[in-house]
Design a protein around this motif. Structure first.
Motif, PDB file in Angstrom:
ATOM      1  N   ALA A  27      21.824  12.094  15.709  1.00 55.31           N
ATOM      2  CA  ALA A  27      22.901  12.980  16.168  1.00 55.31           C
ATOM      3  C   ALA A  27      22.349  14.379  16.465  1.00 55.31           C
ATOM      4  O   ALA A  27      22.726  15.000  17.471  1.00 55.31           O
ATOM      5  N   ALA A  28      21.454  14.865  15.617  1.00 52.22           N
ATOM      6  CA  ALA A  28      20.839  16.175  15.851  1.00 52.22           C
ATOM      7  C   ALA A  28      19.985  16.144  17.115  1.00 52.22           C
ATOM      8  O   ALA A  28      19.995  17.095  17.905  1.00 52.22           O
ATOM      9  N   TYR A  29      19.264  15.062  17.319  1.00 49.51           N
ATOM     10  CA  TYR A  29      18.451  14.928  18.536  1.00 49.51           C
ATOM     11  C   TYR A  29      19.336  14.939  19.779  1.00 49.51           C
ATOM     12  O   TYR A  29      19.007  15.597  20.770  1.00 49.51           O
ATOM     13  N   ASP A  30      20.440  14.224  19.728  1.00 47.56           N
ATOM     14  CA  ASP A  30      21.368  14.214  20.873  1.00 47.56           C
ATOM     15  C   ASP A  30      21.874  15.620  21.163  1.00 47.56           C
ATOM     16  O   ASP A  30      21.909  16.051  22.319  1.00 47.56           O
ATOM     17  N   LYS A  39      14.039  21.398  30.489  1.00 51.47           N
ATOM     18  CA  LYS A  39      14.143  19.932  30.556  1.00 51.47           C
ATOM     19  C   LYS A  39      12.843  19.237  30.143  1.00 51.47           C
ATOM     20  O   LYS A  39      12.862  18.081  29.735  1.00 51.47           O
ATOM     21  N   THR A  40      11.717  19.941  30.209  1.00 51.02           N
ATOM     22  CA  THR A  40      10.455  19.381  29.713  1.00 51.02           C
ATOM     23  C   THR A  40      10.539  19.213  28.200  1.00 51.02           C
ATOM     24  O   THR A  40      10.100  18.200  27.653  1.00 51.02           O
ATOM     25  N   LEU A  41      11.124  20.213  27.542  1.00 51.04           N
ATOM     26  CA  LEU A  41      11.325  20.124  26.092  1.00 51.04           C
ATOM     27  C   LEU A  41      12.301  19.007  25.754  1.00 51.04           C
ATOM     28  O   LEU A  41      12.076  18.240  24.816  1.00 51.04           O
ATOM     29  N   SER A  42      13.372  18.914  26.541  1.00 51.91           N
ATOM     30  CA  SER A  42      14.366  17.845  26.318  1.00 51.91           C
ATOM     31  C   SER A  42      13.717  16.469  26.418  1.00 51.91           C
ATOM     32  O   SER A  42      14.034  15.568  25.634  1.00 51.91           O
ATOM     33  N   ALA A  43      12.818  16.308  27.377  1.00 51.15           N
ATOM     34  CA  ALA A  43      12.145  15.010  27.557  1.00 51.15           C
ATOM     35  C   ALA A  43      11.289  14.667  26.342  1.00 51.15           C
ATOM     36  O   ALA A  43      11.263  13.508  25.901  1.00 51.15           O
ATOM     37  N   ILE A  45      11.771  15.769  23.251  1.00 52.06           N
ATOM     38  CA  ILE A  45      12.707  15.480  22.163  1.00 52.06           C
ATOM     39  C   ILE A  45      13.285  14.073  22.324  1.00 52.06           C
ATOM     40  O   ILE A  45      13.431  13.329  21.345  1.00 52.06           O
ATOM     41  N   ALA A  46      13.587  13.680  23.554  1.00 51.23           N
ATOM     42  CA  ALA A  46      14.100  12.328  23.810  1.00 51.23           C
ATOM     43  C   ALA A  46      13.060  11.281  23.422  1.00 51.23           C
ATOM     44  O   ALA A  46      13.403  10.208  22.899  1.00 51.23           O
ATOM     45  N   GLU A  47      11.802  11.593  23.644  1.00 54.67           N
ATOM     46  CA  GLU A  47      10.711  10.696  23.243  1.00 54.67           C
ATOM     47  C   GLU A  47      10.700  10.527  21.719  1.00 54.67           C
ATOM     48  O   GLU A  47      10.586   9.413  21.198  1.00 54.67           O
ATOM     49  N   PHE A  48      10.824  11.642  21.008  1.00 57.02           N
ATOM     50  CA  PHE A  48      10.853  11.586  19.544  1.00 57.02           C
ATOM     51  C   PHE A  48      12.087  10.829  19.045  1.00 57.02           C
ATOM     52  O   PHE A  48      12.023  10.115  18.037  1.00 57.02           O
ATOM     53  N   LYS A  49      13.193  10.985  19.748  1.00 59.80           N
ATOM     54  CA  LYS A  49      14.419  10.277  19.372  1.00 59.80           C
ATOM     55  C   LYS A  49      14.180   8.765  19.373  1.00 59.80           C
ATOM     56  O   LYS A  49      14.722   8.045  18.517  1.00 59.80           O
ATOM     57  N   GLN A  50      13.362   8.286  20.296  1.00 59.82           N
ATOM     58  CA  GLN A  50      13.058   6.852  20.358  1.00 59.82           C
ATOM     59  C   GLN A  50      12.394   6.374  19.059  1.00 59.82           C
ATOM     60  O   GLN A  50      12.650   5.251  18.616  1.00 59.82           O
ATOM     61  N   ASP A  51      11.561   7.219  18.458  1.00 58.83           N
ATOM     62  CA  ASP A  51      10.967   6.863  17.164  1.00 58.83           C
ATOM     63  C   ASP A  51      12.056   6.660  16.121  1.00 58.83           C
ATOM     64  O   ASP A  51      12.016   5.700  15.340  1.00 58.83           O
ATOM     65  N   MET A 142       7.358  20.541  17.019  1.00 53.85           N
ATOM     66  CA  MET A 142       8.476  21.492  17.072  1.00 53.85           C
ATOM     67  C   MET A 142       8.047  22.868  16.592  1.00 53.85           C
ATOM     68  O   MET A 142       8.373  23.888  17.207  1.00 53.85           O
ATOM     69  N   GLU A 143       7.310  22.894  15.499  1.00 59.01           N
ATOM     70  CA  GLU A 143       6.868  24.167  14.941  1.00 59.01           C
ATOM     71  C   GLU A 143       5.909  24.877  15.901  1.00 59.01           C
ATOM     72  O   GLU A 143       6.078  26.069  16.204  1.00 59.01           O
TER      73      GLU A 143
END
Length: 149
Positions: A27-30, A39-43, A45-51, A142-143
């Protein structure tokens, strides 16, 4: 916020709590993906969401094998994980990533503890260690990225 996930007395409760934590993280990732301007950062984050989605698949299988009902959504902590992101949005992408990093602190801690849980069988411990490595990678990115902005 400091998590207590990983300190459970039995493996069933541990798996259930990890599922809640993963649903909160998703939910936080969404929220993060929809709020980031870059949008590069969003991409990424979306990759990490898959994990995290993959972690849910494995944890659901563990729950099935343990004969417990797997949570299908987060718990009350979800309001905190997504709320941090909403507040950080007022200050921009760097603040959003810093807020996400604090959420990752909890998942790092939870999987580190889970990998040492006395009821975990070797296969479970291997998954917990792999998930811990994923969370360390997410948090480090992220850091580092937030600091470079």
């Amino acid at each position: 916020m400091v998590t207590m996930v990983g300190n459970e007395g039995n493996i069933e409760k541990l798996v259930k709590d990890l599922l809640y934590l993963e649903h909160d993280a998703i939910a936080a990732y969404d929220s993060c993906i929809e709020r980031l301007d870059d949008k590069t950062l969003s991409a990424k984050i979306a990759e990490f969401k898959q994990d995290h989605l993959q972690h849910v698949v494995v944890l659901n299988e563990m729950a099935r094998e343990l004969g417990i009902e797997a949570p299908t959504e987060g718990d009350m902590k979800q309001m905190l994980t997504t709320g941090k992101i909403a507040l950080a949005d007022l200050m921009g992408d760097s603040a959003i990533l810093k807020a996400m990093k604090t959420n990752e602190d909890d998942t790092v801690t939870a999987y580190e503890r889970a990998s040492r849980h006395e009821d975990a069988i070797p296969q479970s411990k291997a998954f917990f260690m792999k998930a811990h490595e994923d969370e360390l990678r997410h948090r480090a990115w992220m850091e580092t990225t937030a600091k470079s902005m």
